[in-house]
Scaffold this active site. Structure first.
Site, PDB file in Angstrom:
ATOM      1  N   GLU A 143      -5.760   8.810  17.283  1.00 14.51           N
ATOM      2  CA  GLU A 143      -6.368  10.137  17.353  1.00 14.51           C
ATOM      3  C   GLU A 143      -7.301  10.376  16.165  1.00 14.51           C
ATOM      4  OE1 GLU A 143      -2.807   9.914  19.784  1.00 14.51           O
ATOM      5  OE2 GLU A 143      -3.165   9.469  17.672  1.00 14.51           O
TER       6      GLU A 143
ATOM      7  N   GLU B 258      -9.152  -1.900   5.628  1.00 14.63           N
ATOM      8  CA  GLU B 258      -7.927  -2.097   6.405  1.00 14.63           C
ATOM      9  C   GLU B 258      -8.234  -2.159   7.897  1.00 14.63           C
ATOM     10  OE1 GLU B 258      -3.565   0.059   6.910  1.00 14.63           O
ATOM     11  OE2 GLU B 258      -5.295   1.279   6.380  1.00 14.63           O
TER      12      GLU B 258
ATOM     13  N   SER C 256       4.440  -1.504   4.435  1.00 11.44           N
ATOM     14  CA  SER C 256       4.625  -2.906   4.810  1.00 11.44           C
ATOM     15  C   SER C 256       4.759  -3.765   3.555  1.00 11.44           C
ATOM     16  CB  SER C 256       3.437  -3.402   5.633  1.00 11.44           C
ATOM     17  OG  SER C 256       3.279  -2.646   6.804  1.00 11.44           O
TER      18      SER C 256
ATOM     19  N   GLN D 287       0.839  -1.194   0.000  1.00 12.19           N
ATOM     20  CA  GLN D 287       0.000   0.000   0.000  1.00 12.19           C
ATOM     21  C   GLN D 287       0.879   1.251   0.000  1.00 12.19           C
ATOM     22  OE1 GLN D 287      -1.890   0.709   3.717  1.00 12.19           O
ATOM     23  NE2 GLN D 287      -3.501   2.011   2.895  1.00 12.19           N
TER      24      GLN D 287
END
Length: 397
Positions: free
Chosen positions: A367, A234, A151, A114
């Site tokens: 957050e 995701e 990743s 990604q």
């Protein structure tokens, strides 16, 4: 699950096993036959590895095949492809893109990563600066920029990419979504060594990388809308996995508690009980999210499961290290490695403690997820945004 659907699936599984005995059939051949039988992901359409059935029927198929000793498609090697790229391509791709990408993705013949976050666009993903410019004579896009925290980029054959195609409009409207070949000239992958000692993440530099126009997903300027399909998938994939009771991190802590009665205290007991109850509540909530997915697409509710997963992983791993005393301070291996998967339960407590620190950052910071829950789930007023109607090129950077 209707009894008719269940019966039909069991017959299909039986026919597959009879025609392709797992004990004597080559692994790749068996997986191709499973795809052709519509048993790869049953909620996908017919002809694309599925049967157009409810998503929750897949677990029954997987259980039957596992009991027969059939090989799986090693989903841990291609989590981004299966959990994020595939549902996005299915939702927004053309029939030609479905045909080209979904089969090799599910078979594990092509690994995906990604390319979203950038050094200046992490939590504020819409601020991405990577540019994609159309080269009309060649019918290609030319991409330049830098991505980070990628990743599996060192293993990947393809990437889902968000890039800026129009800097003259507000930031959310100037993005487009591409399927980029990671083996193309101009793609450079550099390892990022983490707190664990591993280089599970990477930074990726894109220099005049050419992407065929046929690998634009959706229309030009629809990148933000399409990216939200990916992000919702995701967060469900990170925080909403089907697990049995006392599996994963909470199971490891419970094992440590039972193995070391000499280190038990009243306070630690209270903390463990509290976290165990929270983990069980999160597991049951994850089941509800998957039931919602069975009848629709991922929504913002997945943000809650991912948020809870991150907090619990950090608190549980900290408790485990405390219970182990000085043994919890030991670490098995600091050697730089570039793993194919994240293995929380297969490593020691020190690894779990360090790796869990990233859970509140990856897949959307905690957050930002709280903002999503507040605004899109609870319907609370949004935060003031002064850049909403300003062209991206005019924003201070």
């Amino acid at each position: 699950m209707s009894e008719q659907h269940r019966s039909d699936l069991e017959q299909r599984v039986t026919a597959l096993l009879e025609a392709h005995d797992p004990a004597t059939t080559d692994r790749a051949e068996f997986l191709r036959a499973r795809w052709d039988a519509g048993l790869a992901w049953v909620h996908f359409p017919e002809g694309l590895g599925g049967l157009g059935l409810p998503r929750d029927l897949q677990a029954h198929v997987d259980d039957l095949l596992a009991a027969a000793g059939a090989p799986d498609n090693a989903p841990e090697r291609n989590g981004i492809g299966l959990g994020m790229a595939a549902p996005t391509i299915l939702a927004h791709g053309t029939p030609e893109q479905h045909e080209r990408f979904l089969r090799p993705l599910w078979l594990g013949e092509e690994i995906w990563c990604q390319l979203f976050s950038e050094p200046g666009a992490g939590s504020d993903l819409a601020a991405v600066a990577t540019r994609a410019v159309r080269d009309e004579p060649s019918d290609e896009w030319v991409v330049n920029g830098q991505k980070v925290w990628t990743s599996s980029a060192h293993l990947a054959d393809f990437a889902i990419l968000v890039a800026r195609t129009d800097p003259d409009v507000p930031k959310h409207g100037g993005l487009s979504y591409f399927l980029l070949g990671m083996r193309e000239p101009g793609v450079e992958v550099r390892p990022l060594r983490q707190l664990t000692g591993e280089a599970e993440f990477n930074e990726v530099f894109l220099t005049d990388v050419r992407v065929p126009a046929a690998q634009l997903l959706g229309a030009v300027g629809e990148g933000w809308r399409i990216a939200n399909t990916t992000l919702n998938s995701e967060r469900v994939s990170i925080g909403g996995q089907a697990v049995p009771r006392e599996a994963g991190m909470v199971g490891k802590v419970a094992q440590t508690w039972r193995a070391h009665p000499e280190r038990r205290t009243h306070g630690a007991h209270r903390r463990l009980l509290d976290l165990w109850v929270q983990a069980e509540a999160a597991r049951i909530t994850g089941s509800r999210v998957r039931q919602q997915l069975a009848v629709g697409a991922p929504g913002p509710e997945g943000s809650a499961t991912k948020l809870v997963f991150a907090r619990l992983a950090q608190e549980l791993s900290a408790l485990e290290v405390e219970l182990l005393g000085e043994d919890g301070l030991r670490y098995d291996d600091w050697t730089l490695s570039r793993p194919e998967k994240v293995d929380f339960t297969g490593r020691d407590a020190g690894y779990r403690y360090l790796r869990a620190k990233g859970n509140s950052i990856e897949g959307g910071t905690s957050e930002i997820l709280r903002n999503i829950i507040a605004e899109r789930v609870l319907g609370l007023p949004g935060e003031p945004r002064v850049d909403k109607d300003v062209a991206w090129k005019d924003l201070p950077r």
